[in-house]
Scaffold this motif. Structure first.
Motif, PDB file in Angstrom:
ATOM      1  N   VAL A  98      44.937  63.037 -28.897  1.00 10.70           N
ATOM      2  CA  VAL A  98      45.379  64.432 -28.884  1.00 10.70           C
ATOM      3  C   VAL A  98      44.288  65.339 -29.444  1.00 10.70           C
ATOM      4  O   VAL A  98      44.015  66.411 -28.887  1.00 10.70           O
ATOM      5  CB  VAL A  98      46.710  64.601 -29.665  1.00 10.70           C
ATOM      6  N   VAL A  99      43.629  64.910 -30.511  1.00 12.82           N
ATOM      7  CA  VAL A  99      42.513  65.693 -31.065  1.00 12.82           C
ATOM      8  C   VAL A  99      41.402  65.828 -30.028  1.00 12.82           C
ATOM      9  O   VAL A  99      40.899  66.928 -29.774  1.00 12.82           O
ATOM     10  CB  VAL A  99      41.982  65.052 -32.370  1.00 12.82           C
ATOM     11  N   GLY A 100      41.022  64.704 -29.416  1.00 10.21           N
ATOM     12  CA  GLY A 100      39.967  64.746 -28.401  1.00 10.21           C
ATOM     13  C   GLY A 100      40.333  65.634 -27.225  1.00 10.21           C
ATOM     14  O   GLY A 100      39.543  66.459 -26.781  1.00 10.21           O
ATOM     15  N   SER A 101      41.553  65.490 -26.733  1.00  9.79           N
ATOM     16  CA  SER A 101      41.993  66.303 -25.596  1.00  9.79           C
ATOM     17  C   SER A 101      42.060  67.783 -25.953  1.00  9.79           C
ATOM     18  O   SER A 101      41.695  68.640 -25.152  1.00  9.79           O
ATOM     19  CB  SER A 101      43.375  65.841 -25.114  1.00  9.79           C
ATOM     20  N   SER A 102      42.516  68.078 -27.155  1.00  8.02           N
ATOM     21  CA  SER A 102      42.647  69.472 -27.580  1.00  8.02           C
ATOM     22  C   SER A 102      41.289  70.143 -27.754  1.00  8.02           C
ATOM     23  O   SER A 102      41.165  71.353 -27.561  1.00  8.02           O
ATOM     24  CB  SER A 102      43.427  69.542 -28.889  1.00  8.02           C
ATOM     25  N   LEU A 103      40.287  69.366 -28.096  1.00  9.29           N
ATOM     26  CA  LEU A 103      38.941  69.929 -28.271  1.00  9.29           C
ATOM     27  C   LEU A 103      38.225  70.169 -26.944  1.00  9.29           C
ATOM     28  O   LEU A 103      37.220  70.890 -26.916  1.00  9.29           O
ATOM     29  CB  LEU A 103      38.100  69.003 -29.159  1.00  9.29           C
ATOM     30  N   LEU A 104      38.712  69.563 -25.868  1.00  3.63           N
ATOM     31  CA  LEU A 104      38.053  69.724 -24.574  1.00  3.63           C
ATOM     32  C   LEU A 104      37.871  71.192 -24.190  1.00  3.63           C
ATOM     33  O   LEU A 104      36.833  71.588 -23.672  1.00  3.63           O
ATOM     34  CB  LEU A 104      38.842  69.013 -23.474  1.00  3.63           C
ATOM     35  N   LYS A 105      38.884  71.990 -24.463  1.00  5.09           N
ATOM     36  CA  LYS A 105      38.828  73.407 -24.104  1.00  5.09           C
ATOM     37  C   LYS A 105      37.698  74.128 -24.841  1.00  5.09           C
ATOM     38  O   LYS A 105      37.093  75.052 -24.310  1.00  5.09           O
ATOM     39  CB  LYS A 105      40.174  74.060 -24.394  1.00  5.09           C
ATOM     40  N   LYS A 112      29.003  72.239 -23.234  1.00  8.49           N
ATOM     41  CA  LYS A 112      27.825  73.011 -23.622  1.00  8.49           C
ATOM     42  C   LYS A 112      27.772  73.258 -25.130  1.00  8.49           C
ATOM     43  O   LYS A 112      26.713  73.590 -25.652  1.00  8.49           O
ATOM     44  CB  LYS A 112      27.793  74.347 -22.874  1.00  8.49           C
ATOM     45  N   ARG A 113      28.904  73.116 -25.815  1.00  5.61           N
ATOM     46  CA  ARG A 113      28.961  73.298 -27.265  1.00  5.61           C
ATOM     47  C   ARG A 113      28.996  71.916 -27.922  1.00  5.61           C
ATOM     48  O   ARG A 113      29.912  71.136 -27.680  1.00  5.61           O
ATOM     49  CB  ARG A 113      30.173  74.132 -27.653  1.00  5.61           C
ATOM     50  N   THR A 137      32.075  68.878 -28.477  1.00  4.32           N
ATOM     51  CA  THR A 137      31.754  67.743 -27.610  1.00  4.32           C
ATOM     52  C   THR A 137      31.710  66.445 -28.414  1.00  4.32           C
ATOM     53  O   THR A 137      32.248  65.417 -27.979  1.00  4.32           O
ATOM     54  CB  THR A 137      30.418  67.981 -26.882  1.00  4.32           C
ATOM     55  N   ILE A 138      31.112  66.500 -29.595  1.00  7.03           N
ATOM     56  CA  ILE A 138      31.090  65.324 -30.466  1.00  7.03           C
ATOM     57  C   ILE A 138      32.517  64.966 -30.887  1.00  7.03           C
ATOM     58  O   ILE A 138      32.889  63.784 -30.925  1.00  7.03           O
ATOM     59  CB  ILE A 138      30.184  65.573 -31.688  1.00  7.03           C
ATOM     60  N   GLY A 139      33.322  65.978 -31.181  1.00  7.09           N
ATOM     61  CA  GLY A 139      34.720  65.745 -31.542  1.00  7.09           C
ATOM     62  C   GLY A 139      35.496  65.063 -30.434  1.00  7.09           C
ATOM     63  O   GLY A 139      36.307  64.166 -30.687  1.00  7.09           O
ATOM     64  N   VAL A 140      35.250  65.466 -29.184  1.00  9.18           N
ATOM     65  CA  VAL A 140      35.911  64.838 -28.032  1.00  9.18           C
ATOM     66  C   VAL A 140      35.498  63.371 -27.939  1.00  9.18           C
ATOM     67  O   VAL A 140      36.349  62.479 -27.794  1.00  9.18           O
ATOM     68  CB  VAL A 140      35.572  65.586 -26.721  1.00  9.18           C
ATOM     69  N   ALA A 141      34.205  63.107 -28.035  1.00  9.56           N
ATOM     70  CA  ALA A 141      33.713  61.733 -27.927  1.00  9.56           C
ATOM     71  C   ALA A 141      34.279  60.850 -29.045  1.00  9.56           C
ATOM     72  O   ALA A 141      34.719  59.722 -28.792  1.00  9.56           O
ATOM     73  CB  ALA A 141      32.188  61.716 -27.946  1.00  9.56           C
TER      74      ALA A 141
END
Length: 104
Positions: free
Chosen positions: A14-21, A27-28, A32-36
């Motif tokens: 959920v954290v990774g998915s929520s950070l996608l936006k 580009k940020r 992007t690191i949070g998503v990975a």
């Protein structure tokens, strides 16, 4: 222990998915690191949960709860609109997870 790992997997996904936006098409770098990291931890802990839980049940719970929570985060933090069909869909997802847990 299986449900603990599954819970961590759900939260991480959920954290990774929520950070996608927030990545702006990756580009940020921070988001992007949070998503990975979110997805990495999610898949690792999901695999640990599968040592004790059946694949079908674990994956259904992971996907269902993750989808419902991600939709709620979109509504709360990204000010996405909620309407009857969206609310009903989230309730059906939660109901399905409850039914799966009672069938274990």
């Amino acid at each position: 222990m299986g449900f603990l790992w599954l819970s961590i997997a759900i939260i991480s996904e959920v954290v990774g998915s929520s950070l996608l936006k927030l990545t702006n098409g990756f580009k940020r770098i921070g988001p992007t690191i949070g998503v990975a990291l979110g997805y990495g931890v999610a898949f690792y802990t999901l695999s640990l949960s599968l040592k004790e839980l059946p694949l079908g049940i674990a994956y259904a719970i992971w996907a269902g709860v993750g989808t419902a929570l991600t939709a709620l985060i979109g509504i709360i933090f990204y000010k996405e609109t909620i309407h009857f069909k969206k609310a009903l869909g989230i309730l059906f997802i939660i109901g399905g997870v409850v039914l799966l847990n009672n069938g274990m």
